[in-house]
Design an enzyme around this catalytic site. Sequence first.
Site, PDB file in Angstrom:
ATOM      1  N   HIS A   1       0.747  -1.101   0.152  1.00 21.09           N
ATOM      2  CA  HIS A   1       0.010   0.028  -0.044  1.00 21.09           C
ATOM      3  C   HIS A   1       0.876   1.275  -0.134  1.00 21.09           C
ATOM      4  O   HIS A   1       0.624   2.073  -0.795  1.00 21.09           O
ATOM      5  CB  HIS A   1      -0.965  -0.115   1.325  1.00 21.09           C
ATOM      6  CG  HIS A   1      -2.006   0.961   1.372  1.00 21.09           C
ATOM      7  ND1 HIS A   1      -2.998   1.146   1.131  1.00 21.09           N
ATOM      8  CD2 HIS A   1      -1.812   2.345   1.697  1.00 21.09           C
ATOM      9  CE1 HIS A   1      -3.787   2.236   1.191  1.00 21.09           C
ATOM     10  NE2 HIS A   1      -2.807   2.966   1.692  1.00 21.09           N
ATOM     11  N   GLU A   2       1.677   1.285   1.047  1.00 20.96           N
ATOM     12  CA  GLU A   2       2.560   2.616   1.146  1.00 20.96           C
ATOM     13  C   GLU A   2       3.684   2.583  -0.182  1.00 20.96           C
ATOM     14  O   GLU A   2       3.899   3.515  -0.652  1.00 20.96           O
ATOM     15  CB  GLU A   2       3.316   2.447   2.374  1.00 20.96           C
ATOM     16  CG  GLU A   2       2.553   2.550   3.631  1.00 20.96           C
ATOM     17  CD  GLU A   2       1.632   3.695   3.404  1.00 20.96           C
ATOM     18  OE1 GLU A   2       1.903   4.867   3.017  1.00 20.96           O
ATOM     19  OE2 GLU A   2       0.463   3.551   4.223  1.00 20.96           O
TER      20      GLU A   2
ATOM     21  N   HIS B   1       1.825   4.186  -3.134  1.00 26.70           N
ATOM     22  CA  HIS B   1       1.763   5.843  -2.977  1.00 26.70           C
ATOM     23  C   HIS B   1       3.100   6.337  -3.448  1.00 26.70           C
ATOM     24  O   HIS B   1       3.143   7.306  -4.139  1.00 26.70           O
ATOM     25  CB  HIS B   1       1.752   6.048  -1.444  1.00 26.70           C
ATOM     26  CG  HIS B   1       0.239   5.754  -1.077  1.00 26.70           C
ATOM     27  ND1 HIS B   1      -1.013   6.337  -1.834  1.00 26.70           N
ATOM     28  CD2 HIS B   1      -0.396   5.447   0.026  1.00 26.70           C
ATOM     29  CE1 HIS B   1      -2.127   6.050  -0.948  1.00 26.70           C
ATOM     30  NE2 HIS B   1      -1.801   5.573   0.204  1.00 26.70           N
TER      31      HIS B   1
END
Length: 224
Positions: free
Chosen positions: A28-29, A32
């Site tokens: 997820h990170e 980004h």
Amino acid sequence: MDFLSYFSATLNQLPFLLTAVLIGLTVHEFAHAFVATRFGDPTPRNDGRLTLNPAAHLDLMGTLFFIFFHFGWARPVLVDRRHFRRPRLYSILVTFAGPFSNLLVALVTMALWMVATAAGLMEGMSSQAGYIVNTLFGTIVHINVLLFFFNLYPFPPLDGYRIVEDLVSPRLRAKMGQYEQWGIFVFLILAITPLGQFVFGPMFNYAIPMTIEAMSSLLSFLFT
């Protein structure tokens, strides 16, 4: 099934849950950071966030909260939107990349699970080994679908709130910023009290099971 009882964090389940959380939050990170970098912002790379190393992304307290209370957080990826050619649009895409990456992880995991089963790789396993593999794959799928929907809720500091910030006018965005600290408290109250079942219940009872069923049907269609 309510928000706090979706997964029972017993000692037998913790290794599977921890693995799924590590994968989900890390991807997820990274998503980004990757998309922000592709749009011209060097900040995530300079901060060491353009990596799939969990140590660069995980917050210890946030990870423990996710395991035991089924909501949590990782270290947010800092982004400088001044580097974006189209700040509002690119910021939305950078934000959405996180939840979307979790949906992709769930889909790829389910695909590998189905291929392994169809190829007969599961047949030679002992019952214990089969239980471990099936539980691990199933937990990774569930956790990542959960992360997809959970992060799209419009509460600070979730991604859904950041997307709303970039969709509204600058004037309304400024007003939202004035009350953001209170929004966090509202979110925490909903997350840790029975009130959460009214907000998060539809996600657990309908959105997640229906999404997993839809992915299964799609992959079954593609593989047959």
